[in-house]
Motif scaffolding. Structure first.
Motif, mmCIF file in Angstrom:
data_model
loop_
_atom_site.group_PDB
_atom_site.id
_atom_site.type_symbol
_atom_site.label_atom_id
_atom_site.label_comp_id
_atom_site.label_asym_id
_atom_site.label_seq_id
_atom_site.Cartn_x
_atom_site.Cartn_y
_atom_site.Cartn_z
ATOM 1 N N PHE A 1 0.826 -1.204 0.000
ATOM 2 C CA PHE A 1 0.000 0.000 0.000
ATOM 3 C C PHE A 1 0.865 1.260 0.000
ATOM 4 C CE2 PHE A 1 -2.386 3.269 2.459
ATOM 5 C CZ PHE A 1 -3.411 3.478 1.542
ATOM 6 N N ILE A 2 1.850 1.326 0.865
ATOM 7 C CA ILE A 2 2.664 2.544 0.940
ATOM 8 C C ILE A 2 3.562 2.697 -0.289
ATOM 9 C CG2 ILE A 2 2.591 2.651 3.453
ATOM 10 C CD1 ILE A 2 5.444 1.556 3.526
ATOM 11 N N ARG A 3 3.981 1.600 -0.889
ATOM 12 C CA ARG A 3 4.783 1.691 -2.114
ATOM 13 C C ARG A 3 3.953 2.271 -3.256
ATOM 14 N NH1 ARG A 3 9.476 -0.975 -3.101
ATOM 15 N NH2 ARG A 3 8.791 -1.929 -5.055
ATOM 16 N N PHE A 4 2.686 1.907 -3.275
ATOM 17 C CA PHE A 4 1.805 2.432 -4.316
ATOM 18 C C PHE A 4 1.595 3.937 -4.146
ATOM 19 C CE2 PHE A 4 -2.424 3.509 -5.950
ATOM 20 C CZ PHE A 4 -2.280 3.112 -7.269
ATOM 21 N N LEU A 5 1.593 4.412 -2.906
ATOM 22 C CA LEU A 5 1.358 5.830 -2.634
ATOM 23 C C LEU A 5 2.553 6.699 -2.993
ATOM 24 C CD1 LEU A 5 -0.505 5.702 0.806
ATOM 25 C CD2 LEU A 5 -1.493 6.067 -1.470
ATOM 26 N N GLY A 6 3.742 6.121 -3.044
ATOM 27 C CA GLY A 6 4.914 6.892 -3.432
ATOM 28 C C GLY A 6 6.076 6.691 -2.483
ATOM 29 N N LYS B 1 11.379 4.940 5.777
ATOM 30 C CA LYS B 1 12.203 3.957 6.479
ATOM 31 C C LYS B 1 11.659 2.547 6.281
ATOM 32 C CE LYS B 1 14.113 6.979 10.077
ATOM 33 N NZ LYS B 1 14.228 7.219 11.549
ATOM 34 N N ARG B 2 10.343 2.422 6.324
ATOM 35 C CA ARG B 2 9.735 1.114 6.113
ATOM 36 C C ARG B 2 9.957 0.661 4.662
ATOM 37 N NH1 ARG B 2 6.231 -2.638 8.740
ATOM 38 N NH2 ARG B 2 5.824 -4.233 7.164
ATOM 39 N N GLN B 3 9.857 1.571 3.720
ATOM 40 C CA GLN B 3 10.085 1.213 2.324
ATOM 41 C C GLN B 3 11.534 0.794 2.105
ATOM 42 O OE1 GLN B 3 8.176 2.890 -0.964
ATOM 43 N NE2 GLN B 3 6.860 4.290 0.190
ATOM 44 N N SER B 4 12.455 1.483 2.756
ATOM 45 C CA SER B 4 13.868 1.119 2.671
ATOM 46 C C SER B 4 14.110 -0.270 3.257
ATOM 47 C CB SER B 4 14.719 2.156 3.404
ATOM 48 O OG SER B 4 16.075 1.780 3.420
ATOM 49 N N TYR B 5 13.436 -0.553 4.350
ATOM 50 C CA TYR B 5 13.538 -1.871 4.993
ATOM 51 C C TYR B 5 13.005 -2.961 4.076
ATOM 52 C CZ TYR B 5 12.212 -5.693 8.166
ATOM 53 O OH TYR B 5 12.040 -6.921 8.757
ATOM 54 N N GLU C 1 17.480 -1.835 1.412
ATOM 55 C CA GLU C 1 18.301 -0.829 0.753
ATOM 56 C C GLU C 1 19.721 -0.742 1.311
ATOM 57 O OE1 GLU C 1 17.917 3.832 -0.686
ATOM 58 O OE2 GLU C 1 16.484 3.008 0.754
ATOM 59 N N LYS C 2 19.888 -0.910 2.614
ATOM 60 C CA LYS C 2 21.196 -0.695 3.235
ATOM 61 C C LYS C 2 22.150 -1.877 3.080
ATOM 62 C CE LYS C 2 19.756 2.697 6.701
ATOM 63 N NZ LYS C 2 19.692 3.028 8.161
#
Length: 271
Positions: free
Chosen positions: A157-162, A168-172, A176-177
């Motif tokens: 859901f949050i990835r779709f929003l942008g 931080k959650r999207q990076s997790y 990403e790190k």
């Protein structure tokens, strides 16, 4: 680099390649035959190539394919487009290889040493059922963050929003790190390029064809992962054109439908 081996030293390792097309561009076709030439230059393998036309509405594929194909290149014309997974599954009974590559027509292969290393790694690790490479953008060479965790409803859901929503959650979610510099378990491999053990791919029946498009690769990761280990392997690099339509009305509808199928099958993990 590890030394390649097979059951008999005199036998070449057999590698099959499946590429599904739907209304391909001239560049897609050119890229495909470039990849075939690149792979065929590695003479320690015995390659077979399957070009699968998923009921294209034009004749680009027919116009672009040379009149005379090498005997190891096979063209399959499907009468109806029943989805990405169905297209790849159409050749399962034809496969007689040790390893099978599932590849998009917008993938560019130049890293032949990395390819040999990937096969070698699987040869020496019998428990690996699927290997996923490092993927870079065609435009700028940046790493595509495709070594993703198993999806939850919240993550999708949050990835779709942008990208700026819960960054931080999207990076997790995309690791990403620390997700792109060493070999590690892959929970959600990209379907743009998958190197699978053919025997296991056939054993599980290939893709689940209930998915027309989207989530078929996530589902395959989970299913083939029950037979062994799925890994992200950063020492093989492929280039990906990265063209998506999931923000069109049709793309959104297809993505939501597949998401529902996926979570109904594996359980609705919200967070």
């Amino acid at each position: 680099m590890s030394t390649l081996s097979s059951k008999k030293e005199s036998e070449k390792i057999k590698v099959s390649v499946g590429i599904v097309f739907y209304n391909p561009t001239n560049e897609n076709i050119r890229q495909t035959f470039f990849n075939i030439k690149q792979l065929s230059s590695i003479n320690i393998f015995d390659f077979s190539f399957y070009l699968i036309d998923n009921a294209s509405t034009d004749r680009v594929l027919q116009r672009m394919i040379p009149q005379k194909l090498d005997k190891n290149i096979h063209c399959i014309k499907l009468k109806k487009n029943k989805g990405f997974g169905y297209g790849h599954n159409s050749i399962i009974n034809k496969l007689n290889s040790d390893y099978h590559i599932i590849m998009n027509p917008d993938i560019e292969l130049k890293d032949m040493s990395g390819f040999v290393e990937a096969i070698s790694y699987m040869q020496h690790h019998d428990n690996i059922t699927l290997l996923s490479p490092l993927v870079r953008n065609q435009s700028d060479g940046e790493i595509q963050l495709l070594n993703r965790r198993e999806p939850t409803v919240f993550d999708l859901f949050i990835r779709f929003l942008g990208p700026n929503i819960f960054p931080k959650r999207q990076s997790y979610f995309v690791k990403e790190k620390h997700g792109y510099d060493h070999i590690q378990t892959d929970e959600n491999a990209t379907g743009s390029f998958m190197l699978v053990r053919t025997k296991i791919f056939k054993e599980i029946g290939g893709f689940d064809t209930k998915f027309f498009m989207y989530f078929e690769d996530t589902d395959l990761t989970k299913r083939i992962g029950t037979k062994g280990k799925v890994i992200f392997f950063p020492y093989l690099t492929v280039i990906h054109g990265w063209k998506r339509d999931n923000h069109s009305v049709k793309g959104i509808a297809s993505m939501v439908k597949s998401m529902v199928i996926y979570f109904n099958k594996w359980g609705w993990k919200i967070l």
